[in-house]
Design a protein around this motif. Sequence first.
Motif, PDB file in Angstrom:
ATOM      1  N   ARG A  38      50.651  75.190  42.163  1.00 50.43           N
ATOM      2  CA  ARG A  38      49.939  74.536  41.415  1.00 50.43           C
ATOM      3  C   ARG A  38      48.802  75.277  40.439  1.00 50.43           C
ATOM      4  NH1 ARG A  38      45.819  70.416  44.485  1.00 50.43           N
ATOM      5  NH2 ARG A  38      44.705  72.368  45.015  1.00 50.43           N
ATOM      6  N   THR A  39      48.616  76.302  40.788  1.00 51.63           N
ATOM      7  CA  THR A  39      47.638  77.284  39.758  1.00 51.63           C
ATOM      8  C   THR A  39      48.230  78.600  40.028  1.00 51.63           C
ATOM      9  OG1 THR A  39      45.663  75.973  40.505  1.00 51.63           O
ATOM     10  CG2 THR A  39      45.269  77.939  39.234  1.00 51.63           C
ATOM     11  N   PRO A  40      48.680  79.666  38.976  1.00 54.01           N
ATOM     12  CA  PRO A  40      49.020  80.842  39.190  1.00 54.01           C
ATOM     13  C   PRO A  40      47.910  81.704  39.413  1.00 54.01           C
ATOM     14  CG  PRO A  40      48.960  80.376  36.991  1.00 54.01           C
ATOM     15  CD  PRO A  40      48.684  78.892  37.476  1.00 54.01           C
ATOM     16  N   ASN A  41      48.073  82.926  40.081  1.00 53.26           N
ATOM     17  CA  ASN A  41      47.153  83.846  40.373  1.00 53.26           C
ATOM     18  C   ASN A  41      47.151  85.217  39.849  1.00 53.26           C
ATOM     19  OD1 ASN A  41      45.036  83.669  42.480  1.00 53.26           O
ATOM     20  ND2 ASN A  41      46.610  82.457  43.772  1.00 53.26           N
ATOM     21  N   PHE A  42      46.205  85.834  39.605  1.00 52.01           N
ATOM     22  CA  PHE A  42      46.182  87.384  39.200  1.00 52.01           C
ATOM     23  C   PHE A  42      46.355  88.218  40.518  1.00 52.01           C
ATOM     24  CE2 PHE A  42      43.276  85.522  36.174  1.00 52.01           C
ATOM     25  CZ  PHE A  42      43.697  86.040  35.003  1.00 52.01           C
ATOM     26  N   CYS A  43      47.634  88.529  40.779  1.00 45.18           N
ATOM     27  CA  CYS A  43      47.816  89.421  41.931  1.00 45.18           C
ATOM     28  C   CYS A  43      48.076  91.137  41.430  1.00 45.18           C
ATOM     29  CB  CYS A  43      49.208  89.162  42.469  1.00 45.18           C
ATOM     30  SG  CYS A  43      49.563  87.363  42.857  1.00 45.18           S
ATOM     31  N   VAL A  44      47.484  91.737  42.500  1.00 43.73           N
ATOM     32  CA  VAL A  44      47.377  93.033  42.206  1.00 43.73           C
ATOM     33  C   VAL A  44      48.155  93.703  43.224  1.00 43.73           C
ATOM     34  CG1 VAL A  44      45.516  93.116  40.630  1.00 43.73           C
ATOM     35  CG2 VAL A  44      45.251  94.030  43.067  1.00 43.73           C
ATOM     36  N   PRO A  45      48.730  95.164  43.114  1.00 43.31           N
ATOM     37  CA  PRO A  45      49.579  95.600  44.196  1.00 43.31           C
ATOM     38  C   PRO A  45      48.893  96.117  45.307  1.00 43.31           C
ATOM     39  CG  PRO A  45      50.009  96.918  42.205  1.00 43.31           C
ATOM     40  CD  PRO A  45      48.687  95.821  41.886  1.00 43.31           C
ATOM     41  N   ALA A  46      49.240  95.867  46.467  1.00 48.62           N
ATOM     42  CA  ALA A  46      48.413  96.226  47.672  1.00 48.62           C
ATOM     43  C   ALA A  46      48.640  97.771  47.812  1.00 48.62           C
ATOM     44  CB  ALA A  46      49.037  95.601  48.742  1.00 48.62           C
ATOM     45  N   ARG A  47      50.037  98.330  47.548  1.00 49.04           N
ATOM     46  CA  ARG A  47      50.335  99.683  47.821  1.00 49.04           C
ATOM     47  C   ARG A  47      50.112  99.937  49.449  1.00 49.04           C
ATOM     48  NH1 ARG A  47      52.063 100.374  43.039  1.00 49.04           N
ATOM     49  NH2 ARG A  47      50.914 100.169  41.233  1.00 49.04           N
ATOM     50  N   GLU A  92      39.594 104.514  27.109  1.00 47.38           N
ATOM     51  CA  GLU A  92      38.835 104.912  28.109  1.00 47.38           C
ATOM     52  C   GLU A  92      38.991 103.599  29.439  1.00 47.38           C
ATOM     53  OE1 GLU A  92      34.416 105.093  27.553  1.00 47.38           O
ATOM     54  OE2 GLU A  92      34.045 105.181  29.630  1.00 47.38           O
ATOM     55  N   ARG A  93      39.106 102.573  28.888  1.00 46.30           N
ATOM     56  CA  ARG A  93      39.139 101.559  30.232  1.00 46.30           C
ATOM     57  C   ARG A  93      40.402 101.457  30.554  1.00 46.30           C
ATOM     58  NH1 ARG A  93      36.714  98.193  25.611  1.00 46.30           N
ATOM     59  NH2 ARG A  93      38.591  97.038  24.718  1.00 46.30           N
ATOM     60  N   GLU A  94      41.473 101.519  29.632  1.00 49.03           N
ATOM     61  CA  GLU A  94      42.893 101.784  30.053  1.00 49.03           C
ATOM     62  C   GLU A  94      43.311 102.493  31.179  1.00 49.03           C
ATOM     63  OE1 GLU A  94      44.852  99.469  28.333  1.00 49.03           O
ATOM     64  OE2 GLU A  94      46.959 100.160  29.089  1.00 49.03           O
ATOM     65  N   GLN A  95      42.668 103.810  31.046  1.00 48.65           N
ATOM     66  CA  GLN A  95      42.532 104.902  32.066  1.00 48.65           C
ATOM     67  C   GLN A  95      41.929 104.427  33.334  1.00 48.65           C
ATOM     68  OE1 GLN A  95      40.832 108.309  30.432  1.00 48.65           O
ATOM     69  NE2 GLN A  95      42.622 109.690  31.164  1.00 48.65           N
ATOM     70  N   GLU A  96      40.771 103.966  33.411  1.00 49.22           N
ATOM     71  CA  GLU A  96      40.251 103.509  34.432  1.00 49.22           C
ATOM     72  C   GLU A  96      41.039 102.375  35.147  1.00 49.22           C
ATOM     73  OE1 GLU A  96      38.011 104.486  36.223  1.00 49.22           O
ATOM     74  OE2 GLU A  96      36.674 105.649  34.967  1.00 49.22           O
ATOM     75  N   PHE A  97      41.655 101.245  34.469  1.00 46.63           N
ATOM     76  CA  PHE A  97      42.366 100.435  34.935  1.00 46.63           C
ATOM     77  C   PHE A  97      43.625 100.992  35.705  1.00 46.63           C
ATOM     78  CE2 PHE A  97      40.700  97.065  31.416  1.00 46.63           C
ATOM     79  CZ  PHE A  97      39.354  97.137  32.147  1.00 46.63           C
ATOM     80  N   ASP A  98      44.319 101.764  34.948  1.00 40.05           N
ATOM     81  CA  ASP A  98      45.488 102.412  35.431  1.00 40.05           C
ATOM     82  C   ASP A  98      45.215 103.119  36.693  1.00 40.05           C
ATOM     83  OD1 ASP A  98      47.006 101.577  33.543  1.00 40.05           O
ATOM     84  OD2 ASP A  98      47.169 103.392  32.220  1.00 40.05           O
ATOM     85  N   ARG A  99      43.846 103.778  36.810  1.00 36.25           N
ATOM     86  CA  ARG A  99      43.861 104.292  38.208  1.00 36.25           C
ATOM     87  C   ARG A  99      43.358 103.411  39.294  1.00 36.25           C
ATOM     88  NH1 ARG A  99      39.098 104.746  40.418  1.00 36.25           N
ATOM     89  NH2 ARG A  99      37.864 104.032  38.895  1.00 36.25           N
ATOM     90  N   MET A 100      43.052 102.380  38.861  1.00 37.13           N
ATOM     91  CA  MET A 100      42.685 101.463  40.072  1.00 37.13           C
ATOM     92  C   MET A 100      43.878 100.607  40.243  1.00 37.13           C
ATOM     93  SD  MET A 100      39.052  99.706  38.786  1.00 37.13           S
ATOM     94  CE  MET A 100      38.773  99.966  36.974  1.00 37.13           C
ATOM     95  N   TRP A 101      44.786 100.231  39.269  1.00 38.56           N
ATOM     96  CA  TRP A 101      46.010  99.732  39.577  1.00 38.56           C
ATOM     97  C   TRP A 101      46.939 100.707  40.439  1.00 38.56           C
ATOM     98  CZ3 TRP A 101      48.507  95.141  38.309  1.00 38.56           C
ATOM     99  CH2 TRP A 101      50.020  95.011  38.542  1.00 38.56           C
ATOM    100  N   ASP A 102      47.010 101.935  40.251  1.00 41.05           N
ATOM    101  CA  ASP A 102      47.759 102.795  40.988  1.00 41.05           C
ATOM    102  C   ASP A 102      47.092 102.963  42.265  1.00 41.05           C
ATOM    103  OD1 ASP A 102      49.322 103.075  38.831  1.00 41.05           O
ATOM    104  OD2 ASP A 102      48.338 105.137  38.110  1.00 41.05           O
ATOM    105  N   ALA A 103      45.822 102.767  42.530  1.00 48.46           N
ATOM    106  CA  ALA A 103      45.346 102.760  43.960  1.00 48.46           C
ATOM    107  C   ALA A 103      45.509 101.859  44.755  1.00 48.46           C
ATOM    108  CB  ALA A 103      43.610 103.139  43.948  1.00 48.46           C
ATOM    109  N   GLY A 104      45.791 100.748  44.156  1.00 50.99           N
ATOM    110  CA  GLY A 104      46.216  99.420  44.962  1.00 50.99           C
ATOM    111  C   GLY A 104      44.742  98.914  45.511  1.00 50.99           C
TER     112      GLY A 104
END
Length: 550
Positions: free
Chosen positions: A218-227, A273-285
């Motif tokens: 019904r509504t899509p979600n912004f999922c992020v990896p659990a890792r 700068e923010r891309e680097q931060e987002f990547d760090r958080m994305w990789d941390a899961g």
Amino acid sequence: MVNVQSGAQKESAKLDFDAIIIGAGFSGMYMLHSLRDKLALKVTVFEAGNNVGGTWYWNRYPGARCDSDSYIYCYTFDNHLLQEWNWSERYPEQDEILRYLEHCAERFHLKRDIQFAKRVVEVTFDEATDLWMVRTDKGDAVRANYVITAVGSLSATNVPPFKGLGSFRGKSYHTAQWPHDGVDFTTKRVAVIGTGATAVQAIPEIAQQAKHLTVFQRTPNFCVPARNGRVDPGVAKARKSDYDGVRERIKKSFFGFELNFIPKSVLDTTPEEREQEFDRMWDAGGFALWLANYQDLFFSKEANDIIADYLKCKIRSTVHDPVVAEKLIPKTYPYGTKRQPLDTNYFETFNKKNVLLVDASTDGPIEEITPNGIRAGGKEYPVDIIVIATGFDAMTGPLNNLGIKGRGGRELAQDWRDGPQTYLGLAVAGFPNLFTITGPQSPSVLSNMPVSIEQHVEWITDCIAYMRRNKRTTIEATAQAQDAWVAHVAEVANGTLMTGTDSWYMGANIAGKPRRFLPYLCPEGVGGYRKKCAEIAEKGYEGFVFANVA
Ligand code: NA7
């Protein structure tokens, strides 16, 4: 003291228990241990299930696991317990958490005071005696001074009234009422309705087994990896030797995790700068992107769009078919204003040949369940099994279902017909000696639950100890304090982006439910809320009124 009324002469009645606790999950178990073993009260617990565990007893769907790191998704009140228990994974599966809670029940000898397979159906305050009468579906009728609800925030299942559901010839299961012996999906055509945090865990697992899977979104979600992964023994050892520090940090934190916002606006950063931060958080899961992002994420649409765009790119780069990718991309609400699902191969699953996405807005909404499957957008999708992952009547549902009647027979569900009215999410005016662990208008679901549960249990225990020391018979929130709290919770929420989104935080997932922000987003985090509750107690329970022994 101004907030003490001299007690009117009360009729005497047989007291069966000092306190009755409803529910034997994380909250009820610790509440029992605290009142019985610290205050030496006579306590019983009524639990609808056949065992302890609450959420972890009921939610046995494939892929069910917690979304908080295991080393902090546990009790922290007992140092020995912290040292003796070893979690296998970063996010343990349902059966491991249930084993942990079983272990706690054994360790603290809890089961002897828990009455299983008994659902509370009525909770009535008797003004003549100042006692609560609690009735169960098994015919119990017992009296106590205090009632503490430990019913969880997400325990009243929501099965939408789909037309024709009863006509379906295959099997259907709500994820929170899952058969204990599991469901075999091999060779089956399966439908999953819903794409919330539960479905996001279940879909990749079911897709691996089923012959074919159709997902109704019904509504899509912004999922992020659990890792997720095994816990490194060295890391586990280091945490165990620092549990005093861990405990202090999560108690004082914003959301009950070892996570903190970046004290800066994303608008003040360069794209690199923010891309680097987002990547760090994305990789941390985990919840880093949601709960430890730039501090304006929840307040500024412009800031929010930047992180949302980052996540949209991730979906586009993961899902091979661009048409499917677009359907999976949220476009109607800001990032983080619905509960963040953590995923393991969720978007990748839609690249599999045996998986089909049926999106309500582009393919058409579900119209009815037929004997053979599901009709949506004028087309029938034949299936053998329907998995109903449509969530819960969150926060108010479990309390409204208890049949609670306070002073003068006033019904809680009726008092809350326009939304919950509480003081601190812990107490309700007109309902003396009733405490609601992680109730609506407390941080609860906006925090790492065990941290908020322990705080409420300890506050309630201290309050009851205070009452007994000072010969107070009842405690009750005043209507003024409650009104001010309700207004404060709404005011804080209205300053965020959360209230514009159709989410279960807003009650928007249940037809006819009043649209109110249900949890409390304390501007100073769970640490600030804890401090506020403690200060209220220190001031002789400001905002409450007591009655004294006559
Ligand atoms: P959620 O997060 O409420 O998700 C339920 C899903 O079911 C969600 O995608 C809903 O869409 C969908 N839904 C609900 N009602 C309908 C109807 N009538 N038709 C079609 N689709 C529907 O529940 P979960 O069990 O996933 O997660 C609950 C919490 O448990 C979770 O956040 C964790 O805290 C643990 P919607 O988004 O409302 O449009």
